[in-house]
Scaffold this motif. Structure first.
Motif, PDB file in Angstrom:
ATOM      1  N   ILE A 205     -11.653 -49.927  46.688  1.00 28.81           N
ATOM      2  CA  ILE A 205     -11.109 -49.484  47.960  1.00 28.81           C
ATOM      3  C   ILE A 205      -9.886 -50.313  48.305  1.00 28.81           C
ATOM      4  N   ASN A 206      -8.798 -49.641  48.608  1.00 31.88           N
ATOM      5  CA  ASN A 206      -7.591 -50.315  49.051  1.00 31.88           C
ATOM      6  C   ASN A 206      -7.636 -50.396  50.572  1.00 31.88           C
ATOM      7  N   VAL A 207      -7.800 -51.586  51.088  1.00 33.74           N
ATOM      8  CA  VAL A 207      -8.018 -51.749  52.537  1.00 33.74           C
ATOM      9  C   VAL A 207      -6.947 -51.072  53.369  1.00 33.74           C
ATOM     10  N   ILE A 208      -5.715 -51.327  53.004  1.00 36.22           N
ATOM     11  CA  ILE A 208      -4.621 -50.794  53.816  1.00 36.22           C
ATOM     12  C   ILE A 208      -4.637 -49.265  53.813  1.00 36.22           C
ATOM     13  N   GLY A 209      -4.769 -48.690  52.631  1.00 35.91           N
ATOM     14  CA  GLY A 209      -4.838 -47.238  52.541  1.00 35.91           C
ATOM     15  C   GLY A 209      -6.045 -46.705  53.288  1.00 35.91           C
ATOM     16  N   TYR A 210      -7.160 -47.387  53.145  1.00 33.15           N
ATOM     17  CA  TYR A 210      -8.378 -46.963  53.812  1.00 33.15           C
ATOM     18  C   TYR A 210      -8.203 -46.959  55.327  1.00 33.15           C
ATOM     19  N   LEU A 211      -7.637 -48.048  55.806  1.00 34.97           N
ATOM     20  CA  LEU A 211      -7.404 -48.182  57.238  1.00 34.97           C
ATOM     21  C   LEU A 211      -6.509 -47.043  57.731  1.00 34.97           C
ATOM     22  N   TYR A 212      -5.474 -46.800  56.977  1.00 35.46           N
ATOM     23  CA  TYR A 212      -4.554 -45.734  57.358  1.00 35.46           C
ATOM     24  C   TYR A 212      -5.255 -44.384  57.432  1.00 35.46           C
ATOM     25  N   GLU A 213      -5.987 -44.073  56.384  1.00 33.27           N
ATOM     26  CA  GLU A 213      -6.709 -42.794  56.344  1.00 33.27           C
ATOM     27  C   GLU A 213      -7.669 -42.638  57.514  1.00 33.27           C
ATOM     28  N   GLN A 214      -8.447 -43.695  57.747  1.00 34.65           N
ATOM     29  CA  GLN A 214      -9.436 -43.618  58.818  1.00 34.65           C
ATOM     30  C   GLN A 214      -8.773 -43.459  60.178  1.00 34.65           C
ATOM     31  N   ARG A 215      -7.654 -44.129  60.358  1.00 33.00           N
ATOM     32  CA  ARG A 215      -6.936 -44.031  61.633  1.00 33.00           C
ATOM     33  C   ARG A 215      -6.390 -42.622  61.837  1.00 33.00           C
ATOM     34  N   ASN A 216      -5.995 -42.010  60.746  1.00 33.29           N
ATOM     35  CA  ASN A 216      -5.318 -40.723  60.879  1.00 33.29           C
ATOM     36  C   ASN A 216      -6.202 -39.510  60.629  1.00 33.29           C
TER      37      ASN A 216
END
Lengths: 209, 209, 209, 209
Positions: C110-121
């Motif tokens: 899991i790429n944290v930054i990408g994950y965070l972005y996806e979840q936010r959006n």
DNA sequence: GATGAATGAGTCTTCATTCAT
DNA sequence: GATGAATGAAGACTCATTCAT
């Protein structure tokens, strides 16, 4: 004596809790729909644990049955107060509005007659006593309808039909108007409004030629 | 040519299967109630796999919608055939019986108006075209009711009320009688019989004083 | 008192179970890959039923998020202990090794930054609090990187670049070395070894001409 | 002759279709993510039937492998064109940008080295020839990196490290910068921009003290 | 060769009910 | 009495793969 007192207190307390649970369940049913009425949601809203619900109700089904009983009792009382009315039209309208309240609260989600039939004919885990209560109460509500219809003021409306046979007619009309106009919020697209449709129905029913 | 033919056959076959699935679902709905209509049960009854249902219907919702559409179409056609009738009473009775068929098949379990409202106001995954079809069809059925009511033979019944406003009245009555008498099998405990209640309602409605 | 104690015990027990589930899930993630982490597999490995998992985590997503949080917290603590180091090279190497642990456990999947972005959006059903925790924690880790880089011992390495801009550089290097060398077990065919590649990178980075 | 010709045509056609399918799959991968790449979606986008995909690819896995091969080939060609460059910094930047394209298209979703390892060590249904092709191609890309690094212009950067050992260093840096900056759209919350981070990394790497 | 209908195991998730504490 | 953790069957839905036409 003290022990007896204690037991009574307990019993009263238990009855209280039962009532609370039923009311909470009704609240959820009315506001969020039948699918939202889960044991968990009821327990949470009542401030009880899931397991506790089962101390007061054998079943989810039994809880529903008690809700039904409560609402029907309310309807029964409302109808009782209409019996003395002199103005036939006003009485019928008032009853229709009583029914409206009942419909919005629970009739919309559960059809008593169908429910009764299903429970009788399925090997459900339902307390037969409660089922009998429901049947009795339903009979009582219908009986009150009959009393109202036997009021002399109603005579011109019945046009010779016996009051007992006019019961389902009145009931059908109330049910039908509610079913048609109350399933979507007021000012719905269908454009059907409870009061207006009720008035028009009364017009067709009672207007002298 | 052959290819075109082949394609047509395929399409027809597909439509056939769709219809079969809908019919199977209706059968379950009618006999076992709405909660028994699961994708699994439908698939099993149709002799198909779970996945196959989704070849024909995007959703469980879409399957339901198609059931609704089918039945409403049938009702629409039935009503269409009543428009020419001369005897007002007979026409209304006939329509009520058409409605009875509709009610037993699906109206009992799904309230079209409420359903339409819910689907419109939820971000459901429902095909908007089908939803529009449903709305159009519902309008068509109501329009036919109006045409029937505008038949001069109906005049004495309406007592001056415009036909458009008599629509919900008639609809309420049909709904109400059905709701009251058809939720449990005939000869039910409630003792309410569709034909009898309908007759009595007509009596109260139309009998000249 | 006793009741309070009891409640605390319960809570602690619950937290324990949560932790157990997370650990079991991590184990599966590490050994069998992200696709093998299903609610079923986690439940089975944890000796629980499927439904039980949902007592501790609202979602599969929430379970993942908790795994991420746990690992990031560990990384944060590890980085915290590096801040005081005097030897710039040793500190960076140590941090890279901390990152290695993190990468092997979860960064790989899991790429944290990408994950965070996806979840936010996405209108996911994720607990926003947990998402904020993740964001905060990520910021904390990055902040620690900055503190390390602001250590005077680092000056000759930065060659005038502000510490804040050196953060992504360091992070990229750690990520890159891990990505290249740790995706297949040691002694893999690619012949890339974490320590060696790290050393060589450090050589290119810091060796004075 | 004619038959041979015919066979050749067939073969060419087949190869064409394969290419089309791969391209369509890439398009979906890039624009909608890895989960959107289903046999159905690819077939639909390619204007083919589901079954047809299996005429060109034994497996979904094989299709993925071919995508990987395609992208890696592209990267290989891009790297080839950089070999002659004189300005070390410019060459490295250009290569990083080639890698960026590769990363956005597929590196983001599939880690070649990890993929290769998994396929080798699982009893997958993968065509070993293709797997070898992948390995060869990967080696070729790395070899080109080496050639670039052996360019005398690179000497001051390597600070004595052999070119072969600098390969993974360069590769790590490209991977890391891409991984950090390209997982969420530009202008993301993390504030990491590919070009800027790349520049800063180059600064740290190459700036003379 | 080409098709696309059919499969069915597998995914996440919910919820009435039970039972050890 | 009261709790709430645990259960597990059941729900809707997906998708790589096959095969009769």
């Amino acid at each position: 004596m003290t022990i007896k007192r204690f037991m009574e207190l307990r019993k009263a307390q238990k009855e209280n809790r039962r009532q609370t649970i039923v009311e909470v369940a009704e609240e959820i049913l009315t506001t969020k729909g039948i699918d939202a009425v889960t044991i968990r949601s009821v327990a949470k809203a009542a401030g009880l644990s899931v397991g506790s619900i089962y101390m007061y109700f054998k079943n989810k089904e039994e809880l529903f049955l008690c809700m039904l009983l409560g609402h029907l009792e309310k309807l029964d009382k409302a109808f009782a107060s209409r019996i003395q009315g002199e103005d036939a039209l006003q009485v019928l309208k008032a009853m229709a509005n009583d029914y409206k309240d009942y419909y919005l609260a629970c009739g919309r989600h559960i059809n008593v007659i169908g429910y009764l039939y299903e429970q009788r004919n399925q090997a459900g885990e339902i307390n037969p006593t409660l089922l009998n209560d429901l049947e009795t109460l339903l009979a009582s509500v219908l009986a009150k309808t009959q009393v109202v219809l036997e009021n002399p003021a109603m005579a011109p409306i019945l046009k010779g039909l016996e009051a007992s046979r006019a019961i389902p007619v009145m009931w059908s009309i109330m049910t039908g108007v509610a079913e048609l106009t109350l399933t979507s919020p007021r000012g719905n697209q269908s454009g059907f409004d409870f009061d207006r449709v009720l008035d028009d129905t009364m017009h067709i029913l009672f207007k002298k030629d």
